[in-house]
Structures are given as C-alpha cells and as structure tokens.
Design an enzyme around this catalytic site. Sequence first.
Site, mmCIF file in Angstrom:
data_model
loop_
_atom_site.group_PDB
_atom_site.id
_atom_site.type_symbol
_atom_site.label_atom_id
_atom_site.label_comp_id
_atom_site.label_asym_id
_atom_site.label_seq_id
_atom_site.Cartn_x
_atom_site.Cartn_y
_atom_site.Cartn_z
ATOM 1 N N ARG A 179 127.549 22.752 41.768
ATOM 2 C CA ARG A 179 127.881 21.325 41.793
ATOM 3 C C ARG A 179 126.767 20.476 42.412
ATOM 4 N NH1 ARG A 179 130.309 23.551 38.799
ATOM 5 N NH2 ARG A 179 132.565 23.764 38.567
ATOM 6 N N SER A 228 138.665 16.683 40.692
ATOM 7 C CA SER A 228 138.624 17.554 41.864
ATOM 8 C C SER A 228 137.959 16.822 43.020
ATOM 9 C CB SER A 228 137.849 18.832 41.551
ATOM 10 O OG SER A 228 138.534 19.613 40.604
ATOM 11 N N GLU A 298 133.500 16.514 46.724
ATOM 12 C CA GLU A 298 132.893 16.567 45.395
ATOM 13 C C GLU A 298 132.867 15.172 44.786
ATOM 14 O OE1 GLU A 298 133.720 18.741 41.087
ATOM 15 O OE2 GLU A 298 134.115 19.843 42.929
#
Length: 321
Positions: A179, A228, A298
């Site tokens: 990520r 998320s 995130e």
Amino acid sequence: MTLPDLSADLQAKLPELRGRMSSGAKLADITWFRVGGPAQALFSPADEADLAYFLAGIPADLPVTVVGLGSNLLVRDGGVPGVVIRLGKGFASITPEPGNRIRAGTAVPDVKVARAAADAGVAGLAFYRGIPGSIGGALRMNAGAHGRETKDVLIEARAVDRSGKVHVLSLTDMGFTYRHSEVPADWILTEALYQGTAGEPAAILKEMDEVADYREKNQPIRERTGGSTFKNPPGHSAWKLIDEAGCRGLRVGGAKVSEMHCNFLINDAGATAEDIERLGETVRARVKARSAISLQWEIIRLGEPLPGCPTGEALAQAEVI
C-alpha cells in the site's frame, strides 16, 4: 474559515492555461464520505501538457494537492489551502495495445480498466473490479485486492514533477511496497501501462462478477464510506484487531464503525470530517490499548481542521486511551 481567492491571480499569471479553475469549490461534493471544507482553488487541467505548463508556472511555495475520485480520502472541515488538482477528461482514456497490454489515464476508475481489459481479452486485471477509486490512487498506493496488487501488472507509469518535467517510470522506479510507492509526493501521476495475459472475455467477466459479489456481501459499499480505513499490520488483519477491541458499531457523532466490516468507517448521520477522524483515532487507541499494535491509516487525510480544533491522535476519546 474562508480562504482568499487564488484563481484570478493564477489565471492572470498563466494566460495559456486551458483547464478549468475555480475558487472555494466544495470538496465534500466529490468525496465518498461527503464531508470536508473547500479547496482554496480547484484546477482540472485539460491534458498532460496543460498540467506541465501549470506546474512550471506557479510559485514554488504554493501548496499543491492531488485528488482522484475521492474514494479513499478524508478532507478536514477547514478545507485545503493552495491548489487542489483533480484530473478529468484529459486523463480518462483507455487503450488496448498489442501484446495483451492496457494503457490508461490516471483519472480512469479502476473498475473501468478491469472492464476494458475483459472486453479486450486481457486477463490479470480483474482484481481492479474490487478496488474503489481511480488509477492514480492505485499507482500511488499499490492498490490490491483478492491476492493481486498493482505491482503485479504494471509495466510503467508517467508522471509530471513540480517543475513541469514529464517522467516515465519503470516498475522498479515506482518502489512499490504494501500500500505504498516511492514516487515523490509532489509528482502527479498521469498514465499507466499494464501487462496482462491472453484470456477469454467470458471467463474474465465471470471472475469480475465474483469479485463484485464478494464486495456486495462483505463490505458496506452502499454507504458513505472511504473504503478500508487502516492498513493490515504485518501478520494481522486490521478488521480482526478492531473487532477484538470492541469497536464494531462504535459511534462518534454522525460517524460509526461498520457492523458489516469493521475496517470501514461510515458517515450515516450527517457526520463531520472531525467526527470521522475522531472515530478513527479512537479505534486506533482502543486497538493499541488491547493489542499494543498501532494501526496505520490507509485513508488519506487532507487539509486543515476548523480553527482551534485538533487533528490526529489528539482527537482520540480520552476515556479509551
């Protein structure tokens, strides 16, 4: 809080600008959470050359922020100083190329790239059906789902740096990790070239349907959410840590932790950006108190709070720290 108008001065300084410029645009209208303050100036360049001209001509100290579809974004209530750049039609092309390749602008939604690849008989990109947002965000965060990540299919990307210079970045240049990419934060990604394999359109569409069905059954995709919220810590699932800390259904103001999937925060009752960020920080505090693990956001948080209001860990509800 009112930010002074930048638009007129910028347009006067850049007479050959072809894109659209506006002042005080409501960023809540373009984010999935539907919260947040305005952009001091919002610019949508006509194409890559227009973007390069803009970046080369603005003051070096002028803050520049890039947003995509707003799916993974929390804009704070005080708004975003400087210029917010949102790539539009000039960055929205998708072109199949020989050798099972797909070229796409970074304003293209991930799901459209998956669909274009399927129509062209290019396998390997169906996982993008399960990722909300645009290709720009996918490149910036090495977005992934269902066992695959952007790094598994990317050949190269194009970007414009803060001086207006265009760069072509190889997969290695992207510096992908979980990520995350190592592309400089002030470079604006404009295009991606993907490598797939030969496949049957019907089989690829079936795989995409399975991805979509999974999301429908397991994620609150019909809510005002940002996807998320936290990255999975090494060896752990964020949602499990949140659930074990007793946060499923936890509410702060108009925001709550999804009961369907507790790594999703939801604006279900007129939440402010502060409500959502406070809820997220409260979740982080509870998880750390129980497991000693610090969850990392995130979702990207942008901009300033309202005057006198805190941000970050200072927002966590004191009784759970």
